[in-house]
Write a protein that holds these residues in place. Sequence first.
Motif, PDB file in Angstrom:
ATOM      1  N   TRP A   1       0.962  -1.306  -0.061  1.00 41.25           N
ATOM      2  CA  TRP A   1       0.046   0.037  -0.065  1.00 41.25           C
ATOM      3  C   TRP A   1       0.832   1.255   0.090  1.00 41.25           C
ATOM      4  O   TRP A   1       0.473   2.097  -0.661  1.00 41.25           O
ATOM      5  CB  TRP A   1      -0.982   0.098   1.143  1.00 41.25           C
ATOM      6  N   GLN A   2       2.212   1.193   0.639  1.00 42.68           N
ATOM      7  CA  GLN A   2       2.907   2.164   0.524  1.00 42.68           C
ATOM      8  C   GLN A   2       3.606   2.598  -0.889  1.00 42.68           C
ATOM      9  O   GLN A   2       4.042   3.762  -1.328  1.00 42.68           O
ATOM     10  CB  GLN A   2       4.183   2.129   1.655  1.00 42.68           C
ATOM     11  N   MET A   3       3.553   1.760  -1.706  1.00 45.26           N
ATOM     12  CA  MET A   3       4.009   1.748  -2.926  1.00 45.26           C
ATOM     13  C   MET A   3       2.813   2.348  -3.918  1.00 45.26           C
ATOM     14  O   MET A   3       3.146   2.704  -5.189  1.00 45.26           O
ATOM     15  CB  MET A   3       4.469   0.472  -3.657  1.00 45.26           C
ATOM     16  N   ALA A   4       1.723   2.250  -3.481  1.00 44.56           N
ATOM     17  CA  ALA A   4       0.547   2.837  -4.334  1.00 44.56           C
ATOM     18  C   ALA A   4       0.751   4.159  -4.746  1.00 44.56           C
ATOM     19  O   ALA A   4       0.365   4.536  -6.232  1.00 44.56           O
ATOM     20  CB  ALA A   4      -0.692   2.517  -3.446  1.00 44.56           C
ATOM     21  N   LEU A   5       1.070   5.165  -4.004  1.00 49.30           N
ATOM     22  CA  LEU A   5       1.005   6.546  -4.342  1.00 49.30           C
ATOM     23  C   LEU A   5       2.187   6.689  -5.269  1.00 49.30           C
ATOM     24  O   LEU A   5       1.784   7.277  -6.570  1.00 49.30           O
ATOM     25  CB  LEU A   5       1.432   7.393  -3.188  1.00 49.30           C
TER      26      LEU A   5
END
Length: 518
Positions: free
Chosen positions: A376-380
């Motif tokens: 989820w941290q890679m999503a942005l």
Amino acid sequence: MTVETTAGTTEAAVDRRRWLALAVVMTASFMDLVDVTIVNIAIPAIQQDTGASFSAIQWVTGGYALAFAIGLITGGRLGDIYGRKRLFLIGIGGFTVASALCGLAAGSEMLVATRVLQGATAALMVPQVLSIIHSTFPAHERGKVFGMFGAIVGLGAVSGPMIGALLTEWDLFGLGWRPIFLINLPVGIAGVLLGRRFISESRAEKALRLDLIGMALASVALLMLLYPLTHGREAGWPLWGYLSMGASLPVFALFVRYEQIKTRRDGSPLVELSLFRIKSFAAGIGVQLTFGVVTGIFFLVWTLYMQIGLGWSALRAGTTGIPFSIAVSAAAGMSVQKLVPRFGRKVLQAGALVMACGVLLYIWEADRYAGGIESWQMALPLVVMGAGMGLIVAPITEAILSEVPRDHAGSASGLINTTGQLGMALGLGLVSVAFFGQVDDVVAPEQVGPAFTAAFIHAMWWVASVLLVVFALMFALPRKSAAHGGQEHGEQAQDGQGAAGQQPGDEVPGNEVPVLVH
């Protein structure tokens, strides 16, 4: 009444046949696109199973791109001369056989060789697709048909990684990664059988001649450059590697000289050099080449970082990329329909800068969270990168072609696609320097994660730097393309991507190839 009924029945049968022919060629395009994107996600599993070296896994993807690029224009001309249906069937049949050989490969050497064969057969198959569509459907139906084709292209590019992740993760029949290639067998066999029955044969009335010598010279020059670039690090950067890369320059010069001679002799060079006198086209080809380098580097190192560096499964890596794919699709549609008509070149330049910002954000997160980073941290950063890529990939072809004369639009289109594939092959070769050069040949198990994270960050700085080059080259593109500044190209655009520069009833040159994101 009987005559009318018979005529109506015949017309309905013809109509059914052409839509079935469309389904066949679109399925073949989908298979090709999925096969390109499906492989990256399975690279770590392939390396673990076959014991492939780092340079070998580069060639698994790079060999396909190189063979595809080199054969693309020639494949189109073969279809013009000998028949598009015939070449399509040879191409899809060869692609199916090559897929079977890939799935049965006993080692990395055989896999690389069969991947090159796959790329070569794809170069026979893919150029025929839009030519077959153009010859099968009348002008007033092509807008709808090409819209369907664009949707299939997008679906193939987006779904490939997830299909690859699922097939690798499921380990069907204990075959591991091999089903990513074997899945092509039933599709390819059906394509050959249905294609023979439903596709109508067509040829160009005035086909360009082959340029086999030019193709051979280009192949030799590219191999002299890419082989030592890929293998040099593992061999300790020997003298022969530098000599080979240096000697590729005079071979490229010889290729250019031969193309000039070929142009004067029969007007059928592999590369129409006169196009490079058009500043916007020359710069656009530079953009296509450098952006291909970006994609070649990023997609391979991203997969290695997630699966080897972070220890994630193929399925987790595949699902992590979903926000990126959605962002690319959304931004691509918005750029063509709303932004480019209003802002022109600035949209593409904004795309390069936005993508570079996403890369920098990814670098910051990878450095800050190291091995503890979550999907989820890679999503942005992936959404930002995907949005930037979407702003570029959809309108770039039209921007490059906007000042190209109508008579040369077919040759220019084929060259755009070829250049993109060559850029990707070059980017995959540069992974040796940008990524693997930062990883020791023997890394202790507990150091694999930190080593691959550091290498990923180093490679992403390369990606950011190349994107700045892309941004700079875009200043030479027209502020607004003719499609939005005048009527001539606007009318062409309505006829579909594969018919750029053609009148509704004209034959499509075989080297007029769709610019696909491979």
